[in-house]
Enzyme design. Structure first.
Site, PDB file in Angstrom:
ATOM      1  N   GLU A 189     -12.912 -10.469  13.306  1.00  0.00           N
ATOM      2  CA  GLU A 189     -13.440 -10.595  11.940  1.00  0.00           C
ATOM      3  C   GLU A 189     -13.424 -12.052  11.472  1.00  0.00           C
ATOM      4  OE1 GLU A 189     -12.329  -6.184  10.157  1.00  0.00           O
ATOM      5  OE2 GLU A 189     -10.937  -7.810   9.811  1.00  0.00           O
TER       6      GLU A 189
ATOM      7  N   GLY B  98      -7.976 -10.979  20.447  1.00  0.00           N
ATOM      8  CA  GLY B  98      -9.130 -10.124  20.707  1.00  0.00           C
ATOM      9  C   GLY B  98      -9.120  -8.867  19.867  1.00  0.00           C
TER      10      GLY B  98
ATOM     11  N   ARG C 212      -7.259 -13.415  26.089  1.00  0.00           N
ATOM     12  CA  ARG C 212      -6.761 -13.338  27.468  1.00  0.00           C
ATOM     13  C   ARG C 212      -7.278 -12.098  28.214  1.00  0.00           C
ATOM     14  NH1 ARG C 212      -0.482 -11.259  27.070  1.00  0.00           N
ATOM     15  NH2 ARG C 212      -1.008  -9.389  25.943  1.00  0.00           N
TER      16      ARG C 212
ATOM     17  N   TYR D  63      -9.064  -6.762  16.020  1.00  0.00           N
ATOM     18  CA  TYR D  63     -10.076  -6.773  14.964  1.00  0.00           C
ATOM     19  C   TYR D  63      -9.908  -7.951  14.017  1.00  0.00           C
ATOM     20  CZ  TYR D  63      -7.043  -4.785  11.279  1.00  0.00           C
ATOM     21  OH  TYR D  63      -6.075  -4.581  10.330  1.00  0.00           O
ATOM     22  N   ILE D  64      -8.675  -8.414  13.816  1.00  0.00           N
ATOM     23  CA  ILE D  64      -8.472  -9.529  12.882  1.00  0.00           C
ATOM     24  C   ILE D  64      -9.098 -10.807  13.444  1.00  0.00           C
ATOM     25  CG2 ILE D  64      -6.711 -10.966  11.746  1.00  0.00           C
ATOM     26  CD1 ILE D  64      -4.958  -8.442  11.546  1.00  0.00           C
TER      27      ILE D  64
ATOM     28  N   LYS E 200      -9.984 -10.748   2.847  1.00  0.00           N
ATOM     29  CA  LYS E 200     -10.815 -10.867   4.062  1.00  0.00           C
ATOM     30  C   LYS E 200     -12.230 -10.381   3.802  1.00  0.00           C
ATOM     31  CE  LYS E 200     -11.165  -7.399   6.608  1.00  0.00           C
ATOM     32  NZ  LYS E 200     -10.657  -6.227   7.355  1.00  0.00           N
TER      33      LYS E 200
ATOM     34  N   HIS F 297     -34.442   8.980   5.926  1.00  0.00           N
ATOM     35  CA  HIS F 297     -35.358   8.015   6.531  1.00  0.00           C
ATOM     36  C   HIS F 297     -35.839   6.992   5.508  1.00  0.00           C
ATOM     37  CE1 HIS F 297     -38.396   6.619   9.339  1.00  0.00           C
ATOM     38  NE2 HIS F 297     -39.292   6.720   8.371  1.00  0.00           N
TER      39      HIS F 297
ATOM     40  N   ARG G 250      -9.681  -4.165  22.328  1.00  0.00           N
ATOM     41  CA  ARG G 250      -9.052  -3.161  23.191  1.00  0.00           C
ATOM     42  C   ARG G 250      -8.783  -1.891  22.368  1.00  0.00           C
ATOM     43  NH1 ARG G 250      -3.627  -2.409  25.196  1.00  0.00           N
ATOM     44  NH2 ARG G 250      -2.913  -4.066  23.821  1.00  0.00           N
TER      45      ARG G 250
ATOM     46  N   ALA H  17      15.059  -7.243  -0.675  1.00  0.00           N
ATOM     47  CA  ALA H  17      16.002  -6.128  -0.613  1.00  0.00           C
ATOM     48  C   ALA H  17      16.613  -5.992   0.775  1.00  0.00           C
ATOM     49  CB  ALA H  17      15.300  -4.835  -0.992  1.00  0.00           C
TER      50      ALA H  17
ATOM     51  N   SER I 185       0.823  -1.217   0.000  1.00  0.00           N
ATOM     52  CA  SER I 185       0.000   0.000   0.000  1.00  0.00           C
ATOM     53  C   SER I 185       0.854   1.264   0.000  1.00  0.00           C
ATOM     54  CB  SER I 185      -0.905  -0.002   1.233  1.00  0.00           C
ATOM     55  OG  SER I 185      -1.661  -1.179   1.284  1.00  0.00           O
ATOM     56  N   GLY I 186       1.736   1.400   0.980  1.00  0.00           N
ATOM     57  CA  GLY I 186       2.528   2.623   1.119  1.00  0.00           C
ATOM     58  C   GLY I 186       3.585   2.752   0.044  1.00  0.00           C
TER      59      GLY I 186
ATOM     60  N   CYS J  30      -2.587  -5.866   2.231  1.00  0.00           N
ATOM     61  CA  CYS J  30      -3.983  -5.510   1.960  1.00  0.00           C
ATOM     62  C   CYS J  30      -4.564  -6.348   0.823  1.00  0.00           C
ATOM     63  CB  CYS J  30      -4.050  -4.021   1.631  1.00  0.00           C
ATOM     64  SG  CYS J  30      -5.663  -3.489   1.100  1.00  0.00           S
TER      65      CYS J  30
HETATM   66  C1  LIG Z   1      -5.933 -10.029   8.050  1.00  0.00           C
HETATM   67  C2  LIG Z   1      -5.755  -8.548   7.875  1.00  0.00           C
HETATM   68  C3  LIG Z   1      -6.856  -7.758   7.592  1.00  0.00           C
HETATM   69  C4  LIG Z   1      -6.709  -6.385   7.420  1.00  0.00           C
HETATM   70  N1  LIG Z   1      -7.820  -5.649   7.154  1.00  0.00           N
HETATM   71  C5  LIG Z   1      -7.714  -4.302   6.981  1.00  0.00           C
HETATM   72  C6  LIG Z   1      -8.852  -3.520   6.658  1.00  0.00           C
HETATM   73  O1  LIG Z   1      -9.971  -4.029   6.561  1.00  0.00           O
HETATM   74  N2  LIG Z   1      -8.678  -2.195   6.460  1.00  0.00           N
HETATM   75  C7  LIG Z   1      -7.451  -1.583   6.562  1.00  0.00           C
HETATM   76  O2  LIG Z   1      -7.349  -0.385   6.352  1.00  0.00           O
HETATM   77  N3  LIG Z   1      -6.345  -2.321   6.879  1.00  0.00           N
HETATM   78  C8  LIG Z   1      -6.454  -3.653   7.084  1.00  0.00           C
HETATM   79  N4  LIG Z   1      -5.332  -4.398   7.365  1.00  0.00           N
HETATM   80  C9  LIG Z   1      -4.033  -3.698   7.524  1.00  0.00           C
HETATM   81  C10 LIG Z   1      -3.397  -3.383   6.177  1.00  0.00           C
HETATM   82  O3  LIG Z   1      -3.333  -4.541   5.398  1.00  0.00           O
HETATM   83  C11 LIG Z   1      -2.009  -2.797   6.391  1.00  0.00           C
HETATM   84  O4  LIG Z   1      -2.114  -1.698   7.270  1.00  0.00           O
HETATM   85  C12 LIG Z   1      -1.372  -2.311   5.090  1.00  0.00           C
HETATM   86  O5  LIG Z   1      -1.338  -3.322   4.131  1.00  0.00           O
HETATM   87  C13 LIG Z   1       0.047  -1.817   5.389  1.00  0.00           C
HETATM   88  O6  LIG Z   1       0.657  -1.372   4.217  1.00  0.00           O
HETATM   89  P1  LIG Z   1       2.250  -1.301   4.124  1.00  0.00           P
HETATM   90  O7  LIG Z   1       2.548  -0.478   2.916  1.00  0.00           O
HETATM   91  O8  LIG Z   1       2.825  -0.911   5.415  1.00  0.00           O
HETATM   92  O9  LIG Z   1       2.703  -2.803   3.905  1.00  0.00           O
HETATM   93  P2  LIG Z   1       2.203  -3.867   2.793  1.00  0.00           P
HETATM   94  O10 LIG Z   1       1.108  -3.318   1.981  1.00  0.00           O
HETATM   95  O11 LIG Z   1       1.992  -5.125   3.479  1.00  0.00           O
HETATM   96  O12 LIG Z   1       3.471  -3.966   1.854  1.00  0.00           O
HETATM   97  C14 LIG Z   1       4.721  -4.389   2.289  1.00  0.00           C
HETATM   98  C15 LIG Z   1       5.373  -5.156   1.169  1.00  0.00           C
HETATM   99  O13 LIG Z   1       6.761  -5.213   1.403  1.00  0.00           O
HETATM  100  C16 LIG Z   1       7.249  -6.469   0.971  1.00  0.00           C
HETATM  101  N5  LIG Z   1       8.541  -6.679   1.619  1.00  0.00           N
HETATM  102  C17 LIG Z   1       8.786  -6.803   2.947  1.00  0.00           C
HETATM  103  N6  LIG Z   1      10.106  -6.904   3.176  1.00  0.00           N
HETATM  104  C18 LIG Z   1      10.712  -6.848   1.954  1.00  0.00           C
HETATM  105  C19 LIG Z   1      12.072  -6.878   1.545  1.00  0.00           C
HETATM  106  N7  LIG Z   1      13.068  -6.972   2.416  1.00  0.00           N
HETATM  107  N8  LIG Z   1      12.331  -6.817   0.220  1.00  0.00           N
HETATM  108  C20 LIG Z   1      11.329  -6.696  -0.695  1.00  0.00           C
HETATM  109  N9  LIG Z   1      10.026  -6.649  -0.343  1.00  0.00           N
HETATM  110  C21 LIG Z   1       9.728  -6.707   0.966  1.00  0.00           C
HETATM  111  C22 LIG Z   1       6.150  -7.409   1.387  1.00  0.00           C
HETATM  112  O14 LIG Z   1       6.204  -8.634   0.700  1.00  0.00           O
HETATM  113  C23 LIG Z   1       4.901  -6.590   1.072  1.00  0.00           C
HETATM  114  O15 LIG Z   1       4.423  -6.849  -0.230  1.00  0.00           O
HETATM  115  C24 LIG Z   1      -5.434  -5.783   7.526  1.00  0.00           C
HETATM  116  C25 LIG Z   1      -4.313  -6.570   7.813  1.00  0.00           C
HETATM  117  C26 LIG Z   1      -4.470  -7.933   7.986  1.00  0.00           C
HETATM  118  C27 LIG Z   1      -3.263  -8.762   8.306  1.00  0.00           C
END
Ligand SMILES: Cc1cc2nc3c(=O)[nH]c(=O)nc-3n(C[C@H](O)[C@H](O)[C@H](O)COP(=O)(O)OP(=O)(O)OC[C@H]3O[C@@H](n4cnc5c(N)ncnc54)[C@H](O)[C@@H]3O)c2cc1C
Length: 460
Positions: free
Chosen positions: A183, A177, A200, A179-180, A51, A437, A206, A115, A15-16, A43
């Site tokens: 859900e 406990g 627990r 959200y994951i 999910k 309404h 929380r 990386a 995402s980021g 995500c």
């Molecule tokens: C089960 C579950 C349900 C969720 N539901 C929601 C929801 O409903 N709504 C919501 O807003 N958020 C939800 N989230 C949270 C959301 O998924 C994360 O907050 C979001 O994806 C974080 O984005 P990010 O950019 O930090 O990391 P990510 O999007 O996870 O991207 C990180 C990427 O970096 C890669 N990477 C890691 N290390 C390396 C490396 N050394 N070299 C190369 N690549 C690497 C990984 O493979 C991954 O693809 C959920 C999370 C989970 C686990």
């Protein structure tokens, strides 16, 4: 001749990372993105998106039940888990492909591999090559935290695996406990799996408002989820018929699958951060300032690896703010106040702002507006599902500082409430809005009576 191979090297195409890479590349920067797994990140691959498909799939059992009350004759319904997983995987592959295409269209390069930061301006993609870069962005996500020393932990799934179970279990125990956990309990219960949630703490979720936590627990139990609070696993043992969950309450519970969703940790292992001198917090999160810059001048971090608010839209906005600041000459920091969130529990939650407890702590005197009522759709068929809405208002300024909704479509409703609250809406302005309404949301603008804690109404 440029000093470095790239202007920006992004570690992690989630995402980021993808947002930052695209915005930077669209500003003319030479951008490389490394991804060790599938493009899209948590995500898209093992979080929000798959999910939500599971939530949708699991809600049908309730729809079928209600349908009869509305005059429909529903034949015998069955659920085909492998067919659902195959469809889900197809859609996830499509979305992951769209992410790749978007990176490409923006002009960013993508390399597959793990990386590792070598120094402040050098990144190695293991087995591929080493590149120099002016700036580095760490966007490597969080990962499930698992208690490695727990006897039998090898039998336990994390939140990564339920997306690919070969068969739907008959019985599942979910520990956690947050959200994951909540859900997934709703998902498996809706799919007809005998579901037990073991946590627990004294209640689930929380950090959310206490009335919301109690209400959701009650509603989950009404739907058949067994919620076991104040207890945790001491061991998991394989038996001839499944897995025995040994709990510290002295109770044993057999299930086919055990899943732990008891916390997440920043994924920084093996990234080379120590060598590069990047400072980490006690919990292992990369420490950043308001502009997502680390203590090293040329290295930034966004998303879950910084453990600020671990949600997809937040990671995206942090990535965007970073790229606008560094590559579009537009200094931007993402404001982490009033970020709305949803829990896709059944029934779902939408929440923005402070809980009553946090608001009392921050403002002292607060006014509470609270209503519990039956859900219109299920009342028609004699159901007992209840909705809850709660507004928290700072008494001194009349500002609405917390809004919490449990009930159908509450994640959709809360997005709109968040706009008004971000703009600092007062309760008087809120009340001047005419209702829509008949909806659940109209209760939010028609609630006038201040809520007294139990016993207070006689005193006041
Ligand atoms: C089960 C579950 C349900 C969720 N539901 C929601 C929801 O409903 N709504 C919501 O807003 N958020 C939800 N989230 C949270 C959301 O998924 C994360 O907050 C979001 O994806 C974080 O984005 P990010 O950019 O930090 O990391 P990510 O999007 O996870 O991207 C990180 C990427 O970096 C890669 N990477 C890691 N290390 C390396 C490396 N050394 N070299 C190369 N690549 C690497 C990984 O493979 C991954 O693809 C959920 C999370 C989970 C686990």
């Amino acid at each position: 001749m440029a000093k470095y191979d790239y202007d920006l090297f992004v570690i992690g195409a989630g995402s980021g990372g993808v947002r930052a890479a695209r915005i930077a590349a669209m500003g003319g920067a030479r951008v490389m993105v490394a991804e060790e797994d599938r493009v899209g990140g948590t995500c898209v691959i093992r979080g929000c998106v798959p999910k939500k498909f599971m939530v949708y799939a699991s809600e049908f059992s309730k729809h079928f039940e209600i349908a009869e009350g509305y005059g429909w004759t529903v034949g015998e319904s069955t659920f085909d888990w492998p067919a659902f997983i195959a469809s889900k995987d197809k859609e996830i592959a499509r979305l992951s492909g769209a992410y790749v295409k978007n990176l490409h269209n923006a002009g960013a390069e993508l390399v597959h591999g793990r990386a590792r930061i070598i120094d402040a301006h050098t990144v190695e993609v293991v087995g591929v090559g080493t590149h120099t870069t002016d700036k580095i962005l760490i966007a490597t996500r969080g990962r499930p935290w698992m208690p490695k020393d727990l006897p039998g932990i090898e039998h336990v799934l994390s939140s990564n695996e339920p997306f690919h179970l070969p068969t739907l279990p008959k019985r599942i125990v979910i520990a956690g406990g947050g959200y994951i956990a909540v859900e997934f309990a709703g998902i498996f219960n809706g799919l007809g799996v005998d579901t037990t949630l073991v946590h627990r703490g004294p209640n689930v979720l929380r950090g959310f408002d206490d009335d919301i936590r109690a209400h959701v627990t009650e509603e989950m139990e009404k739907r058949g989820i067994k919620v076991v609070l104040g207890c945790q696993h001491t061991a998991i043992e394989k038996t001839s018929t499944g897995l025995m969950n040994r709990l510290n309450s002295g109770h044993d519970l057999e299930s086919d699958v055990v899943m732990f969703a008891i916390g997440r940790e920043p994924y920084v292992e093996g990234l080379g951060l120590e060598g590069a001198g990047v400072a980490l917090s006690d919990t292992g999160a990369v420490i950043v300032d308001d502009y997502s810059r680390t203590n090293i001048e040329s290295i930034w971090a966004v998303g879950d690896v910084t453990d600020r608010i671990n949600l997809t839209p937040v990671a995206i906005r942090e990535g965007q703010a970073f790229a606008e600041t560094e590559f579009h000459n537009k200094p931007t920091s993402f404001d982490h106040e009033m970020v709305a969130s949803a829990v896709f529990s059944q029934p779902p939650i939408g929440s923005v702002g402070l809980s009553e407890a946090d608001a009392r702590h921050k403002y002292g005197k607060v006014d509470i507006y609270l209503a519990r009522f039956r859900a219109m759709k299920t009342t028609f068929v004699g159901g007992d599902e209840r909705c809850l809405i709660k507004l928290v208002v700072d008494a001194a300024t009349d500002k609405v500082v917390g809004c919490h909704v449990v009930g159908p479509d509450s994640p959709e409703i809360i997005q709109m409430a968040a706009i008004a609250m971000k703009l600092g809406v007062t309760k008087a302005q809120w009340d001047s809005t005419c209702a829509v309404h008949p909806t659940l949301a109209e209760e939010l603008v028609t609630i006038r009576e201040k809520h007294m804690p139990l016993g207070m109404s006689q005193v006041a």
